[in-house]
Scaffold this active site. Structure first.
Site, PDB file in Angstrom:
ATOM      1  N   ARG A 164     167.774  71.998  59.230  1.00  0.00           N
ATOM      2  CA  ARG A 164     169.419  72.759  59.182  1.00  0.00           C
ATOM      3  C   ARG A 164     170.231  72.519  59.721  1.00  0.00           C
ATOM      4  NH1 ARG A 164     164.408  76.721  57.355  1.00  0.00           N
ATOM      5  NH2 ARG A 164     164.170  76.923  55.700  1.00  0.00           N
ATOM      6  N   LYS A 187     183.832  66.832  57.281  1.00  0.00           N
ATOM      7  CA  LYS A 187     183.191  66.701  55.909  1.00  0.00           C
ATOM      8  C   LYS A 187     182.155  66.003  56.079  1.00  0.00           C
ATOM      9  CE  LYS A 187     187.375  68.236  52.985  1.00  0.00           C
ATOM     10  NZ  LYS A 187     188.095  67.187  52.170  1.00  0.00           N
ATOM     11  N   GLU A 221     196.129  56.466  57.139  1.00  0.00           N
ATOM     12  CA  GLU A 221     196.334  58.174  57.377  1.00  0.00           C
ATOM     13  C   GLU A 221     197.489  58.874  57.852  1.00  0.00           C
ATOM     14  OE1 GLU A 221     194.035  59.279  55.198  1.00  0.00           O
ATOM     15  OE2 GLU A 221     192.790  58.135  54.494  1.00  0.00           O
ATOM     16  N   LYS A 275     195.172  67.055  62.523  1.00  0.00           N
ATOM     17  CA  LYS A 275     194.140  67.081  61.301  1.00  0.00           C
ATOM     18  C   LYS A 275     193.010  68.977  61.648  1.00  0.00           C
ATOM     19  CE  LYS A 275     190.285  66.066  58.646  1.00  0.00           C
ATOM     20  NZ  LYS A 275     189.108  64.711  58.185  1.00  0.00           N
ATOM     21  N   GLU A 294     188.312  73.880  52.997  1.00  0.00           N
ATOM     22  CA  GLU A 294     189.777  74.013  52.175  1.00  0.00           C
ATOM     23  C   GLU A 294     189.758  74.960  50.653  1.00  0.00           C
ATOM     24  OE1 GLU A 294     189.263  68.634  50.970  1.00  0.00           O
ATOM     25  OE2 GLU A 294     190.047  68.888  49.551  1.00  0.00           O
ATOM     26  N   ARG A 315     193.490  73.372  53.854  1.00  0.00           N
ATOM     27  CA  ARG A 315     193.199  71.789  53.882  1.00  0.00           C
ATOM     28  C   ARG A 315     193.593  70.682  52.300  1.00  0.00           C
ATOM     29  NH1 ARG A 315     186.878  70.441  57.171  1.00  0.00           N
ATOM     30  NH2 ARG A 315     187.686  68.236  56.572  1.00  0.00           N
ATOM     31  N   ASN A 371     195.152  65.856  51.192  1.00  0.00           N
ATOM     32  CA  ASN A 371     195.182  64.787  50.385  1.00  0.00           C
ATOM     33  C   ASN A 371     196.294  64.323  50.028  1.00  0.00           C
ATOM     34  OD1 ASN A 371     192.428  65.491  50.225  1.00  0.00           O
ATOM     35  ND2 ASN A 371     192.343  67.223  48.976  1.00  0.00           N
ATOM     36  N   HIS A 382     196.271  61.048  48.119  1.00  0.00           N
ATOM     37  CA  HIS A 382     195.293  61.290  46.950  1.00  0.00           C
ATOM     38  C   HIS A 382     194.550  60.850  46.116  1.00  0.00           C
ATOM     39  CE1 HIS A 382     194.444  61.027  51.791  1.00  0.00           C
ATOM     40  NE2 HIS A 382     193.247  60.825  51.647  1.00  0.00           N
ATOM     41  N   HIS A 384     192.779  58.446  44.354  1.00  0.00           N
ATOM     42  CA  HIS A 384     191.428  57.782  44.362  1.00  0.00           C
ATOM     43  C   HIS A 384     191.429  57.653  43.453  1.00  0.00           C
ATOM     44  CE1 HIS A 384     189.876  61.117  46.897  1.00  0.00           C
ATOM     45  NE2 HIS A 384     189.426  59.891  47.764  1.00  0.00           N
ATOM     46  N   HIS A 389     190.070  52.162  50.647  1.00  0.00           N
ATOM     47  CA  HIS A 389     190.715  53.596  50.425  1.00  0.00           C
ATOM     48  C   HIS A 389     192.495  53.768  50.503  1.00  0.00           C
ATOM     49  CE1 HIS A 389     190.304  57.481  49.840  1.00  0.00           C
ATOM     50  NE2 HIS A 389     191.114  57.454  51.485  1.00  0.00           N
TER      51      HIS A 389
HETATM   52  P1  NAD Z   1     183.726  50.883  57.305  1.00  0.00           P
HETATM   53  O1  NAD Z   1     182.758  52.423  58.180  1.00  0.00           O
HETATM   54  O2  NAD Z   1     183.347  50.583  56.112  1.00  0.00           O
HETATM   55  O3  NAD Z   1     184.175  50.748  58.299  1.00  0.00           O
HETATM   56  C1  NAD Z   1     184.909  49.349  57.831  1.00  0.00           C
HETATM   57  C2  NAD Z   1     184.686  48.373  58.063  1.00  0.00           C
HETATM   58  O4  NAD Z   1     184.872  48.311  59.854  1.00  0.00           O
HETATM   59  C3  NAD Z   1     182.597  48.353  58.309  1.00  0.00           C
HETATM   60  O5  NAD Z   1     182.449  46.752  57.722  1.00  0.00           O
HETATM   61  C4  NAD Z   1     182.073  47.928  59.359  1.00  0.00           C
HETATM   62  O6  NAD Z   1     181.118  47.477  59.865  1.00  0.00           O
HETATM   63  C5  NAD Z   1     183.315  47.941  60.823  1.00  0.00           C
HETATM   64  N1  NAD Z   1     183.502  48.353  61.687  1.00  0.00           N
HETATM   65  C6  NAD Z   1     183.735  49.571  62.132  1.00  0.00           C
HETATM   66  N2  NAD Z   1     184.427  50.202  64.006  1.00  0.00           N
HETATM   67  C7  NAD Z   1     184.787  48.672  63.839  1.00  0.00           C
HETATM   68  C8  NAD Z   1     184.915  48.181  64.895  1.00  0.00           C
HETATM   69  N3  NAD Z   1     185.263  48.321  66.130  1.00  0.00           N
HETATM   70  N4  NAD Z   1     185.574  46.618  65.118  1.00  0.00           N
HETATM   71  C9  NAD Z   1     184.987  45.731  63.831  1.00  0.00           C
HETATM   72  N5  NAD Z   1     184.588  46.014  63.097  1.00  0.00           N
HETATM   73  C10 NAD Z   1     183.462  47.810  62.634  1.00  0.00           C
HETATM   74  O7  NAD Z   1     185.248  52.445  56.727  1.00  0.00           O
HETATM   75  P2  NAD Z   1     186.631  53.197  57.236  1.00  0.00           P
HETATM   76  O8  NAD Z   1     187.434  52.765  56.944  1.00  0.00           O
HETATM   77  O9  NAD Z   1     186.072  53.522  58.913  1.00  0.00           O
HETATM   78  O10 NAD Z   1     185.565  54.905  56.484  1.00  0.00           O
HETATM   79  C11 NAD Z   1     185.668  54.834  55.539  1.00  0.00           C
HETATM   80  C12 NAD Z   1     184.619  55.983  54.897  1.00  0.00           C
HETATM   81  O11 NAD Z   1     185.476  56.996  55.436  1.00  0.00           O
HETATM   82  C13 NAD Z   1     184.796  56.206  53.544  1.00  0.00           C
HETATM   83  O12 NAD Z   1     183.280  56.286  52.878  1.00  0.00           O
HETATM   84  C14 NAD Z   1     185.303  57.704  52.642  1.00  0.00           C
HETATM   85  O13 NAD Z   1     184.607  58.378  52.444  1.00  0.00           O
HETATM   86  C15 NAD Z   1     184.982  58.906  54.809  1.00  0.00           C
HETATM   87  N6  NAD Z   1     186.339  59.618  55.438  1.00  0.00           N
HETATM   88  C16 NAD Z   1     185.622  60.159  55.480  1.00  0.00           C
HETATM   89  C17 NAD Z   1     186.226  61.795  55.617  1.00  0.00           C
HETATM   90  C18 NAD Z   1     186.015  62.698  56.118  1.00  0.00           C
HETATM   91  O14 NAD Z   1     186.862  64.168  56.766  1.00  0.00           O
HETATM   92  N7  NAD Z   1     185.078  62.951  56.280  1.00  0.00           N
HETATM   93  C19 NAD Z   1     187.977  61.016  55.531  1.00  0.00           C
HETATM   94  C20 NAD Z   1     188.217  59.920  55.457  1.00  0.00           C
HETATM   95  C21 NAD Z   1     187.396  58.613  54.870  1.00  0.00           C
HETATM   96  N1  GLY Z   2     190.493  63.585  54.387  1.00  0.00           N
HETATM   97  C1  GLY Z   2     190.342  64.860  54.056  1.00  0.00           C
HETATM   98  C2  GLY Z   2     189.702  66.022  54.443  1.00  0.00           C
HETATM   99  O1  GLY Z   2     189.005  66.113  55.588  1.00  0.00           O
HETATM  100  O2  GLY Z   2     189.631  67.048  54.109  1.00  0.00           O
END
Ligand code: NAD
Ligand code: GLY
Length: 329
Positions: free
Chosen positions: A88, A110, A152, A194, A204, A208, A212, A215, A219, A232
């Protein structure tokens, strides 16, 4: 942090930075082991989270243990969800290694995974106890991934600070080249922005949703191309251009300001318009299925001048069609 930790990462990132992280944990007296997951958005699933749960349970981790996410947003979201749900909820430390994760996904709590019916459909809010963004890890990041983070960062300028927006206009080339001073300032301002928004509206309920900005169309672009054609950040860049045009159509942004938003996106090397091949009808249908739709109305984060953003549900289909048409490249 003390006690025990499970480091969650993938082979690529762990191979680059796992040794350094492990040494720091050991110096802090933390006993750790690693769970390595396959790399990629398509593995952001309940099955991957179950693997993390299995490792935690088999090694008899308890409520004193922590999960440490080492990687981009995909790893951060999954490790976060595992930490939110194991017993939990146990502590979570985010060690983001992509620019996008450092300015966005590691902050705000998130967590979650994708479902065949939608992106990030399953998840929980679970705040990290610490976010440690080491900008040195960005050196190995491919250019296209850097641009996703830049999109972003531009978003934060648009929605929250005309001053920061101006700073980005002056230094965008240095940011894309990861100049240390500019990158540090961009990460600092983005995280501060943020954190302030999430501090005011963690779940949200209202504010919050301004995070977006860009987005809704972004999306939809990802969805109609099966999440394969664009990263993205690139889809969000096109979405921000469309949202700026829509803001101008609503009379909330003047033409000069709209041009500045589109100009900054383009100057970063991001797409500032939607290719003609993408049908308007399909895009509109995808937007109607977005998580942000409430009572049948599509909600848009729109600018009211540079640095101010408001959620609106009074965009007509005619205005939306007009904005999409003007956004074509
Ligand atoms: P990702 O995590 O897929 O990373 C992109 C690529 O870079 C991957 O192949 C990874 O292995 C590689 N990588 C990571 N660090 C590296 C480094 N230092 N050197 C070389 N390669 C490296 O993509 P991302 O853009 O970081 O994240 C996208 C994800 O984040 C999506 O799933 C999206 O939904 C999520 N997201 C979440 C939130 C949130 O608030 N939780 C906000 C925005 C996006
Ligand atoms: N990336 C949007 C949020 O965290 O709310």
């Amino acid at each position: 942090m003390s006690g025990r930790a499970l480091v969650v990462s993938n082979r690529r990132v762990f191979g680059l930075y796992g040794g350094r992280l492990g040494e720091s944990l050991e110096r802090a007296g933390v006993a750790w082991e690693a769970a390595l997951l396959p790399d990629g958005e398509r593995y952001k699933t309940m099955a991957s989270v179950a693997r993390i749960h299995d490792r935690l349970a088999r090694a008899r981790h308890d409520r004193g243990s922590a999960v440490v996410a080492l990687g981009g947003g995909v790893i951060g979201d999954m490790a976060g969800f595992a930490a939110a749900t194991y017993m939990r909820g146990i502590r979570l430390a985010q060690v983001p290694t992509t620019l996008l994760a450092q300015v966005d996904s590691s902050v705000g709590g998130k967590t979650g995974v994708n479902h065949p019916k939608g992106k990030n459909l399953i998840g929980a809010f679970h705040q990290p106890c610490v976010v440690l963004a080491d900008m040195d890890t960005l050196i190995s990041l491919p250019r296209e991934e850097i641009l996703c983070g830049v999109a972003e960062i531009i978003k934060y300028g648009c929605i929250s600070s005309a001053r920061f927006f101006g700073y980005l206009e002056r230094h965008i080339a240095r940011l894309v080249a990861l100049d240390p001073a500019v990158t540090a300032e961009a990460v600092r301002v983005s995280c501060r922005t943020k954190a302030a928004v999430v501090g005011a509206d963690e779940r949200e309920v209202g504010l919050r949703a301004i995070l977006n900005f860009g987005h809704t169309v972004g999306h939809a672009l990802e969805a109609v191309t099966g999440y394969r054609r664009w990263r993205h950040g690139h889809a969000v860049a096109m979405g921000m251009a469309a949202a700026a045009i829509l803001s101008q159509l609503k009379g909330a942004l003047d033409i000069k300001q709209m041009d500045r938003v589109i100009g900054l996106i383009a100057a970063a090397g991001l797409p500032a318009g939607i290719p003609r091949g993408i049908s308007e009808r399909t895009l509109l249908a995808a937007m109607a299925h977005d998580k942000k739709v409430r009572a049948g109305k599509i909600r848009f984060a729109l600018l009211e001048g540079l640095g101010t953003c408001r959620i609106r549900d009074d965009v007509t289909e005619k205005e939306l069609r007009e904005a999409l048409r003007r956004c074509r490249i």
